[in-house]
Design a protein around this motif. Structure first.
Motif, PDB file in Angstrom:
ATOM      1  N   ASN A  20       0.860  -1.201  -0.073  1.00 30.97           N
ATOM      2  CA  ASN A  20       0.246  -0.149   0.176  1.00 30.97           C
ATOM      3  C   ASN A  20       0.754   1.596   0.480  1.00 30.97           C
ATOM      4  O   ASN A  20       0.293   2.003  -0.106  1.00 30.97           O
ATOM      5  CB  ASN A  20      -1.278  -0.021   0.731  1.00 30.97           C
ATOM      6  N   GLU A  68      -2.106   2.553   8.861  1.00 30.42           N
ATOM      7  CA  GLU A  68      -3.028   2.678   7.938  1.00 30.42           C
ATOM      8  C   GLU A  68      -3.898   3.173   8.618  1.00 30.42           C
ATOM      9  O   GLU A  68      -4.517   2.462   9.039  1.00 30.42           O
ATOM     10  CB  GLU A  68      -3.276   1.946   6.619  1.00 30.42           C
ATOM     11  N   TRP A  70      -7.895   3.049   7.771  1.00 29.07           N
ATOM     12  CA  TRP A  70      -9.787   2.839   6.415  1.00 29.07           C
ATOM     13  C   TRP A  70     -10.468   3.437   6.987  1.00 29.07           C
ATOM     14  O   TRP A  70     -10.862   3.870   7.700  1.00 29.07           O
ATOM     15  CB  TRP A  70      -8.888   1.594   6.783  1.00 29.07           C
TER      16      TRP A  70
END
Length: 164
Positions: A20, A68, A70
């Motif tokens: 990612n 991350e 989300w």
């Protein structure tokens, strides 16, 4: 995706994955070009962009606790915690960025709260942040204080901290 309303309770956090990197770099570069550009010279913006490379982010993922954020199947923010074992009981926030389309919706604050619960932060007496000119007021609202006041921006950042 319609970003007019965000339910921050639907945010999820995950360890950053190397696959990612391009998505996270896109968020980081957009922040530089759309937010930081107001506070930095063209040369400083160019230097920032040149420093935010795939190799740089891969190293951060490998050596730090990087996450991350989300929302509805999309990465909307990223940020991490670093530890300097030369400084006893001290941690640092690293490369905290929120998609510019989602600024001022509570995502940054939720990310800071999440990072403060990282094991390295929980084991620290002091959390420091090398804050940009563009984000220092946000961190101040999150309870961080300036090492120097008024803030001195050496190399474009000022150090902020929170005692634990």
């Amino acid at each position: 995706m319609n970003y007019s309303t965000i339910d921050i309770n639907r945010l999820s956090f995950a360890k950053a994955k190397k696959e990612n990197i391009s998505v996270m770099l896109d968020i980081i570069r957009r922040c530089v070009l759309e937010i930081n550009v107001a506070d930095y010279t063209q040369n400083q913006v160019k230097d920032l962009l040149n420093g935010f490379t795939a190799d740089w982010l891969e190293n951060i993922i490998d050596t730090r606790h990087y996450y991350e954020v989300w929302y509805d199947g999309t990465i909307v923010a990223c940020g991490g915690v670093s530890r300097d074992y030369n400084q006893e009981k001290q941690s640092y926030f690293t490369a905290v960025f929120v998609n510019p389309d989602l600024c001022k919706k509570g995502i940054g604050r939720k990310l800071v709260e999440f990072l403060e619960k990282d094991e390295w932060c929980l084991d620290s007496n002091l959390i420091e942040i090398p804050s940009s000119k563009s984000s220092h007021e946000f961190y101040y609202k999150c309870g961080y204080r300036y090492r120097d006041y008024p803030p001195v921006f050496k190399d474009g950042t000022t150090i902020m901290y929170k005692q634990r």
